[in-house]
Enzyme design. Structure first.
Site, PDB file in Angstrom:
ATOM      1  N   GLU A 141     -13.856 -36.833   2.684  1.00 18.18           N
ATOM      2  CA  GLU A 141     -14.988 -37.864   1.995  1.00 18.18           C
ATOM      3  C   GLU A 141     -15.927 -37.183   0.847  1.00 18.18           C
ATOM      4  OE1 GLU A 141     -15.638 -40.355   6.092  1.00 18.18           O
ATOM      5  OE2 GLU A 141     -17.092 -38.877   5.514  1.00 18.18           O
ATOM      6  N   PRO A 142     -15.467 -36.552  -0.033  1.00 16.98           N
ATOM      7  CA  PRO A 142     -16.175 -36.080  -0.923  1.00 16.98           C
ATOM      8  C   PRO A 142     -17.011 -36.988  -1.878  1.00 16.98           C
ATOM      9  CG  PRO A 142     -14.034 -36.452  -1.895  1.00 16.98           C
ATOM     10  CD  PRO A 142     -13.966 -36.693  -0.654  1.00 16.98           C
ATOM     11  N   TYR A 146     -35.668 -31.749  -3.064  1.00 20.94           N
ATOM     12  CA  TYR A 146     -34.816 -30.796  -2.422  1.00 20.94           C
ATOM     13  C   TYR A 146     -34.816 -29.406  -3.302  1.00 20.94           C
ATOM     14  CZ  TYR A 146     -31.648 -34.613  -1.159  1.00 20.94           C
ATOM     15  OH  TYR A 146     -31.257 -35.956  -0.533  1.00 20.94           O
ATOM     16  N   CYS A 192     -47.419 -39.008 -12.150  1.00 21.69           N
ATOM     17  CA  CYS A 192     -48.584 -38.447 -11.872  1.00 21.69           C
ATOM     18  C   CYS A 192     -48.720 -37.640 -10.712  1.00 21.69           C
ATOM     19  CB  CYS A 192     -49.833 -39.645 -12.106  1.00 21.69           C
ATOM     20  SG  CYS A 192     -49.965 -40.007 -13.835  1.00 21.69           S
TER      21      CYS A 192
HETATM   22  C1  LIG Z   1     -23.170 -37.976   2.393  1.00 19.73           C
HETATM   23  C2  LIG Z   1     -21.851 -38.294   3.099  1.00 19.73           C
HETATM   24  C3  LIG Z   1     -20.743 -37.615   2.624  1.00 19.73           C
HETATM   25  C4  LIG Z   1     -20.324 -37.116   1.261  1.00 19.73           C
HETATM   26  O1  LIG Z   1     -21.404 -35.686   0.908  1.00 19.73           O
HETATM   27  P1  LIG Z   1     -20.951 -34.960  -0.092  1.00 19.73           P
HETATM   28  O2  LIG Z   1     -21.972 -33.876  -0.036  1.00 19.73           O
HETATM   29  O3  LIG Z   1     -21.680 -35.783  -1.304  1.00 19.73           O
HETATM   30  O4  LIG Z   1     -19.553 -34.528  -0.368  1.00 19.73           O
HETATM   31  C5  LIG Z   1     -19.532 -37.641   3.258  1.00 19.73           C
HETATM   32  N1  LIG Z   1     -19.459 -38.357   4.427  1.00 19.73           N
HETATM   33  C6  LIG Z   1     -20.698 -38.774   5.097  1.00 19.73           C
HETATM   34  C7  LIG Z   1     -20.551 -39.492   6.562  1.00 19.73           C
HETATM   35  C8  LIG Z   1     -21.994 -38.907   4.617  1.00 19.73           C
HETATM   36  O5  LIG Z   1     -22.948 -39.259   5.021  1.00 19.73           O
END
Ligand SMILES: *Cc1c(COP(=O)(O)O)cnc(C)c1O
Length: 419
Positions: free
Chosen positions: A272-273, A315, A342
């Site tokens: 899941e990138p 961050y 501001c």
């Molecule tokens: C945010 C998130 C991601 C992606 O994270 P990246 O750091 O952008 O790759 C993948 N899976 C889940 C469940 C997330 O909450």
């Protein structure tokens, strides 16, 4: 940090001079290079699929502009969605529900009903969510998010997989969760974990897959359950700084798939990138409106602040900056690049050595495709900015600038206060 070409001292993005884009569309503006987005997706898809079938679920919370979703839909991507709003946005962008995996946390009944209506697979985060979903429907493709006890990320705020995290079902209870799901009449298909966001090393992923494979084995032994897929979440970092090494995604894919193929009957992976796919495709262009030199510090005042790009303030994130119209000029002094909000915490970059700035210069903020526009706000009553797509020398608007009407639209003033 991504390198850019230049021509006559001008930064070039997607075949166009940055200042031409800024002159045409105004600033601030997020500019996405379509080809880079496609290349990033193809690189990670190719790396994993060279070894075994792997669905690339683009984590659309990183950037949910519908034009970018269309590009990734064309590429064949799947989606990781974390809200019903994201699910419906992706369906609007042309993704069929079965290509979307919903992973929420603290999910309301109302949201569960919307997800069931939308027909998307649901990745369950808690026993409560499981039971409340069962009361709505058990005819839902199901998987579980486990808290693996492995965390990684660029900042404490984005580490999600460590013990004690609010996310997922603790590893000690995960087999019980699957058992209860089966008793309730579900047929669970997969196991998921997400360690955090923006880590740059391979080791946490190796640890994670080791832990997930142990759960897969326990599920087989204790429940006789064979899973269809293993989802390793996202979190692949990118180099934001000059000369920072890049994570070797081919190496990552080779090692992880070897573990899975060697130690299990799992036939399909998911990753899941978010950041990896979209981050370096996009530059934020912001105009220098004010130069201030004080005894202590010199400031480049620009027209984007943390209302436009929150990551530096939120961050302490590093984003590389350059003066796009003085791309090859020698750097002369240190500056903070600061915005119009501001608050003293409103900055885009600190202590950067840059060429001598003047009002009207164009500042390029790199690697802003992920967690950039999506985290922008109307704070200080500043309308959100435009987004533009560039492709081989052509630029197209993909989001109009907001106006004050957008800020006022949903407010209601009781009649009695108008007298
Ligand atoms: C945010 C998130 C991601 C992606 O994270 P990246 O750091 O952008 O790759 C993948 N899976 C889940 C469940 C997330 O909450």
């Amino acid at each position: 940090m991504r390198d850019f070409q230049s021509e006559n001292g001008e930064m070039i993005i997607g075949g166009m001079a940055a200042s031409e884009i800024a002159d045409r569309f105004g600033t601030p503006v997020y500019v996405t290079d379509e080809q880079r987005l496609r290349d990033n997706y193809r690189r990670i898809h190719g790396a994993f699929n060279a070894h075994m079938p792997t669905d690339i679920h683009y984590a659309c919370k990183a950037n949910s502009n519908i034009a970018l979703l269309r590009i990734l839909e064309q590429e064949g991507a799947c989606i990781d969605a974390v809200s019903l709003g994201e699910v419906l946005t992706c369906i609007k962008a042309g993704f069929s529900p079965d290509r979307i995996l919903y992973t929420g946390v603290n999910v309301s009944d109302e949201e569960l009903e919307g997800l069931v209506d939308a027909g998307v697979p649901i990745n369950i985060d808690s026993f409560s969510e499981l039971r409340r979903l069962a009361a709505i429907s058990v005819d839902v493709p199901l998987s579980f998010r486990v808290t693996p006890g492995v965390g990684s990320g660029h900042h404490q705020k984005v580490i999600t997989g460590a013990k004690g995290s609010k996310f997922g079902i603790p590893i000690e209870e995960i087999v019980d969760a699957f058992r209860e799901a089966m008793d309730l009449g579900f047929r669970p298909r997969g196991l998921h974990a997400h360690i955090g966001s923006g880590g740059q090393s391979v080791e946490p992923f190796i640890d994670l897959v080791g832990i997930l494979l142990q759960v897969v084995e326990d599920l087989e032994d204790e429940l006789g359950l064979e899973l269809e897929f293993l989802d390793m979440g996202g979190g692949i970092g990118i180099p934001y700084r000059p000369n920072e090494p890049e994570m070797d995604v081919e190496e990552l894919a080779a090692q992880l798939t070897a573990m899975v193929l060697g130690d299990s009957k799992i036939k399909r992976l998911a990753v899941e990138p978010g950041r990896y796919v979209v981050c370096d495709s996009t530059v934020l262009l912001t105009r220098c409106v004010d130069v201030k030199r004080t005894e202590q510090k010199s400031f480049i005042g620009v027209d984007a602040g943390f209302n436009t790009l929150l990551r530096p303030s939120f961050y302490d994130a590093y984003h590389h900056v350059a003066i796009a119209n003085k791309f090859n000029k020698a750097c002369e002094a240190r500056y903070d690049v600061v915005g119009p909000i501001c608050e003293s915490g409103d900055f885009l970059a600190r202590d950067r050595v840059l060429p001598e700035p003047e009002e009207g210069d164009l500042v390029a903020v790199y690697d802003t495709g992920a967690y950039g526009f999506v985290m922008s706000s109307q704070y200080n009553s500043r309308p959100r900015c435009r987004e533009v797509l560039v492709n081989e020398g052509e630029a197209e608007l993909i989001r109009e600038k907001e106006d004050l009407e957008d800020i006022w639209r949903h407010q209601v003033v009781p009649e009695r206060l108008m007298r």
